[in-house]
Structure formats: C-alpha cells, structure tokens
Write an enzyme that holds these catalytic residues in place. Structure first.
Site, PDB file in Angstrom:
ATOM      1  N   LYS A   1       0.842  -1.089   0.064  1.00 52.42           N
ATOM      2  CA  LYS A   1       0.054   0.100   0.096  1.00 52.42           C
ATOM      3  C   LYS A   1       0.814   1.426   0.006  1.00 52.42           C
ATOM      4  O   LYS A   1       0.486   2.312  -0.678  1.00 52.42           O
ATOM      5  CB  LYS A   1      -1.034   0.141   1.167  1.00 52.42           C
ATOM      6  CG  LYS A   1      -1.964  -0.956   1.124  1.00 52.42           C
ATOM      7  CD  LYS A   1      -3.376  -0.574   1.759  1.00 52.42           C
ATOM      8  CE  LYS A   1      -4.542  -1.484   1.666  1.00 52.42           C
ATOM      9  NZ  LYS A   1      -4.263  -2.910   2.192  1.00 52.42           N
TER      10      LYS A   1
ATOM     11  N   GLU B   1      -9.954   6.717   3.724  1.00 52.36           N
ATOM     12  CA  GLU B   1     -10.864   5.734   4.394  1.00 52.36           C
ATOM     13  C   GLU B   1      -9.964   4.408   4.860  1.00 52.36           C
ATOM     14  O   GLU B   1      -8.743   4.359   3.983  1.00 52.36           O
ATOM     15  CB  GLU B   1     -12.010   5.232   3.390  1.00 52.36           C
ATOM     16  CG  GLU B   1     -11.527   4.150   2.651  1.00 52.36           C
ATOM     17  CD  GLU B   1     -10.442   4.620   1.370  1.00 52.36           C
ATOM     18  OE1 GLU B   1     -10.728   5.967   1.104  1.00 52.36           O
ATOM     19  OE2 GLU B   1      -9.713   4.133   0.681  1.00 52.36           O
TER      20      GLU B   1
ATOM     21  N   SER C   1       1.517  -9.991  -1.034  1.00 54.92           N
ATOM     22  CA  SER C   1       1.328  -8.385  -0.878  1.00 54.92           C
ATOM     23  C   SER C   1       1.585  -7.881   0.541  1.00 54.92           C
ATOM     24  O   SER C   1       1.749  -6.711   0.549  1.00 54.92           O
ATOM     25  CB  SER C   1      -0.258  -8.058  -1.123  1.00 54.92           C
ATOM     26  OG  SER C   1      -1.109  -8.908  -0.225  1.00 54.92           O
TER      27      SER C   1
HETATM   28  C1  LIG Z   1      -5.075  -3.936   1.526  1.00 52.92           C
HETATM   29  C2  LIG Z   1      -4.279  -5.178   1.103  1.00 52.92           C
HETATM   30  C3  LIG Z   1      -4.715  -6.184   0.045  1.00 52.92           C
HETATM   31  C4  LIG Z   1      -5.988  -5.742  -0.603  1.00 52.92           C
HETATM   32  O1  LIG Z   1      -6.048  -4.712  -1.437  1.00 52.92           O
HETATM   33  P1  LIG Z   1      -5.811  -4.486  -2.998  1.00 52.92           P
HETATM   34  O2  LIG Z   1      -6.051  -3.287  -3.338  1.00 52.92           O
HETATM   35  O3  LIG Z   1      -6.711  -5.608  -3.630  1.00 52.92           O
HETATM   36  O4  LIG Z   1      -4.339  -4.859  -3.148  1.00 52.92           O
HETATM   37  C5  LIG Z   1      -4.161  -7.135   0.008  1.00 52.92           C
HETATM   38  N1  LIG Z   1      -2.972  -7.449   0.914  1.00 52.92           N
HETATM   39  C6  LIG Z   1      -2.721  -6.846   1.697  1.00 52.92           C
HETATM   40  C7  LIG Z   1      -1.440  -7.386   2.389  1.00 52.92           C
HETATM   41  C8  LIG Z   1      -3.395  -5.814   1.963  1.00 52.92           C
HETATM   42  O5  LIG Z   1      -3.032  -4.919   2.976  1.00 52.92           O
END
Ligand SMILES: *Cc1c(COP(=O)(O)O)cnc(C)c1O
Length: 410
Positions: free
Chosen positions: A95, A117, A390
């Site tokens: 993020k 948000e 992610s």
């Molecule tokens: C917020 C988040 C997501 C989901 O958000 P996307 O916009 O779909 O990438 C996925 N993995 C992690 C670790 C997150 O913090």
C-alpha cells in the site's frame, strides 16, 4: 480472420470498456477535475518520477526481492513457486507505494490536509506514516466496527499523529468509511486531498493508483529473468502470475506490466469466505453484477434492489463489496482469470508458508499463496508461478490464533 493484438489501455475518460468512469455529484466535479489535470501533468514530469523512485528506494526499501520458495515448491510437488516480497516494504505491504505517489501529488497541488478511508487499518497506517514523513495533516475515516476489530492499527495511526474518525453509518465498515471520506472531501475541497487506497473510486483514481503500483510488476520483469537464469531455467517469463484481489491494487500492480505478454496467465484470487455459494464472501467479480459504487461502474455485490451487500472474509483487506473497474474489464476480455479461495484454504496456506519458508504472510496474501499451491500441484517443475506476496502477517496474529478454523485446518 485477422487477430489484432489487444490494446489494454484505458480511454482518456477513465473507461475500461464499459467499466470505470467518473460518476460524481456536481459539488465534487471540480475537485475531481483539478486532480485529473494535476495527475495528467505530473505523471509525465521527470522530476516527479525521479522523486517517486527515490522515495521508494530510500524510505520503502525497494526493490523488494523475488524469492524462490524452494521448500514450498518441493512440498507441493509441481511447478516452482516464486514470491514477490511486498511484505518486506516499510509498513508491511504494497500500500505504501501508492500512498507515497498520491501524497507527493497532494504537496504539489498545495493541499495540506489528507483524508483517507480504511478498513483493516493498513491503508490508514500507510497514509498516517506518509503524512508524518511530509508534515501533512491527516484524518482517517474508519468504521466503528473495524476500529474495535483492529485496535492495534488504530493505535499506530494515532501514534503517527493522525486523527481517526469513527464511522457509525451503515454496516460501520469500509464502504461506509469511504462514503464519509467522500462527504468530507465535498465539504473541504479547497485544502483537502482524498487519498484512496486501491484501484477503485472515480477516474482518475483507478488509473493513478495502478500506475503507482506497477512498480511491482516492472521490477519483476527485470528480476524474474535474472533469477530464472541463475536457477538454470531457460524461459524468461513465468507461466502464471497470481495475486489476491480486494479492491485490486496489488494485483493490477503486478499484472499490468505482464498484460502484453499474452503467454502469461494472470490469475486474481478473490476471498470466497465460507464458500462462493454461502452468501458469506467478498467475490465481487465471480458473484457480483454491474453497478456504480464510489463513483465508478464496476462489478459489485448488490441485491436485486441495488443495495450493496454485506461481505465476509477472514482477511479484512479483502472485505470490500466492489472491485477496481480494470479488473472487471480484464475479466470480460478474458485476459485475466478470477478464482476464489475460502477462509479455511487461506489459513492452511498461511500455516504452510510459516512452517516451510519462515515467512509469515498477511491473510490477504495467503489467498494468493493457497491458489498457487493448488495450481502448482497440477503442473510440472518445468513450470513457474509468480505470486505477489502483498503483505506480512504480524497484523493477523490475533485472527489466526483465535480462529477455530485453525484447528480444523492443521
Ligand atoms: C489492503 C491489502 C490487500 C487488498 O488490497 P488490494 O487493493 O486488492 O491490493 C491485499 N493484501 C494486503 C497485505 C493488504 O494490506
């Protein structure tokens, strides 16, 4: 019949085929237009791009490595699984990439107040972090239900100097927080920048957030061939790229640079919660229908009257009833595939990655890992799968420990 190479570029108006666009009230139209013009200018500004990459290197710690998960691959017995380590970024997820880009834009637009948000609190923490870094005022809207579920992140945001404003409308979760943030923006357009955390919302957000996140896939295009060569593999592209999809930003970030490489399967993993047919999930692409949410047309989970439905996922970051319009389009074009992974399957993958690789993944990312394991088992060790990891799982300790599924899954 001649086959035209497909163009996956969106229109100037922010439409991805029938999806996307900018459906906002007159009171917001001017603020959105100001943002659109500013981004259209700075996205091509060499000084802006250079500063963005310096920030990503010095503050975030990029490039994040691509890692061959050898023991996981061997235990699975099939394709080789590789992990793009977004979990190693400052603040623990992808993020921050987008947040830095938008905060830099806010500064150049002369906006000193940032609003955002947050659902699980991960986006809120990233925004509060960057506001501290740049000396910007920070107000985070968060559903009161989410504030209770995610106390440590509320405390983190407050430590970083942000004001966390509870949202007590609707289901008191992410979509309601997004509505309140939009209301705040309408009331304070002059000095306020609305910093959206995924590839959702009205144009230009889906394109802008995707552009900032494509650093993930662009790095992979360079890192993967080098790593494959070291391992003695002859190919330079993975057979499949897999990412979890909440709003869809980490997935767009890794997919987009691979779109033109048609041999690469792109697979988005949605939260199937208690099962796709249970009614308790967050699979907007597989179970949603076309509608307008937060200023853009996309696939959303809604009832017959167009009321947005409650979603469920064990991972708060995937718990959003819509999805970025570009994913809806890639789904319609058939360029990307979308599948579901249940809470139990994600938990199982979470434990497996901890146990055999020494990596504690975020529950969101565990959905992508779970599908990679399933797919790998159907392929041979000549095949390669690249997973976008992610984020890291420190934030999910309590959920995992408290989960009754924990016992069933292990
Ligand atoms: C917020 C988040 C997501 C989901 O958000 P996307 O916009 O779909 O990438 C996925 N993995 C992690 C670790 C997150 O913090």
């Amino acid at each position: 019949m001649t086959t035209q190479p497909h163009s996956y570029e969106s229109g100037e108006d922010g439409f991805f085929g029938p999806f996307g666009g900018c459906f906002v009230s007159e009171t917001l139209a001017q603020a959105v237009e100001e943002l659109r013009l500013a981004y259209a200018h700075y996205r091509n500004d060499p000084a802006f791009i250079a500063e963005f990459h310096e920030e990503l290197a010095d503050y975030v710690g990029r490039p994040s490595p691509v890692y061959y998960a050898k023991r996981l691959s061997e235990e699975t017995g099939g394709a080789r699984i590789f992990l793009k380590r977004e979990d190693l970024n400052h603040t623990g997820a992808h993020k921050i990439n987008n947040v830095i880009g938008q905060a830099m834009l806010a500064k150049r637009m002369g906006k000193h107040r940032i609003i955002a948000e947050t659902g699980a609190g991960q986006h809120g923490v990233a925004v509060a972090t960057i506001c501290a870094r740049y000396g910007l005022e920070c107000v985070i809207y968060m559903g009161s239900t989410d504030m209770q579920r995610q106390q440590p992140n509320v405390q983190r945001m407050q430590l970083l100097g942000a004001t966390v404003t509870p949202v007590t409308t609707g289901s008191c979760t992410l979509k309601d927080a997004m509505n309140d943030a939009i209301r705040d923006w309408v009331a304070h357009v002059d000095d306020t920048f609305y910093l959206i955390g995924s590839v959702a919302g009205m144009h230009p957000y889906p394109t802008m957030v995707r552009d900032f996140q494509t650093v993930i896939g662009k790095e992979c295009l360079l890192q993967v061939p080098a790593l494959f060569q070291r391992l003695g593999l002859s190919q330079s592209l993975p057979d499949a790229v897999i990412a979890c999809v909440g709003g869809g930003s980490n997935a767009m970030g890794i997919f987009h640079p691979y779109l033109e490489h048609e041999s690469v399967r792109l697979i988005g993993v949605e939260a199937a919660g208690m099962g796709l047919d249970s009614g308790l999930h967050a699979s907007s692409i597989q179970r949603g229908s076309t509608g307008v949410l937060h200023g853009s047309r996309s696939l959303i989970l809604q009832d017959d009257l167009g009321q947005v439905q409650q979603t469920h996922s064990i991972s708060a970051g995937l718990d959003y009833p819509g999805v970025g319009p570009e994913h809806a389009w890639l789904h319609e074009l058939g360029r990307a595939e979308y599948v579901g992974i249940t809470d139990a399957e994600a938990l199982h993958a979470f434990h497996q990655l901890c146990r055999v690789e020494g990596i504690i993944p975020a529950l969101e990312a565990s959905h992508a890992v779970a599908y990679a394991i399933k797919l790998a088992a159907t392929l041979t060790n000549e095949h390669t799968i690249l997973v976008n990891l992610s984020g890291r799982g420190d934030k999910d300790m309590e959920t995992v420990v408290n989960s009754s599924l924990h016992r069933e899954a292990s």
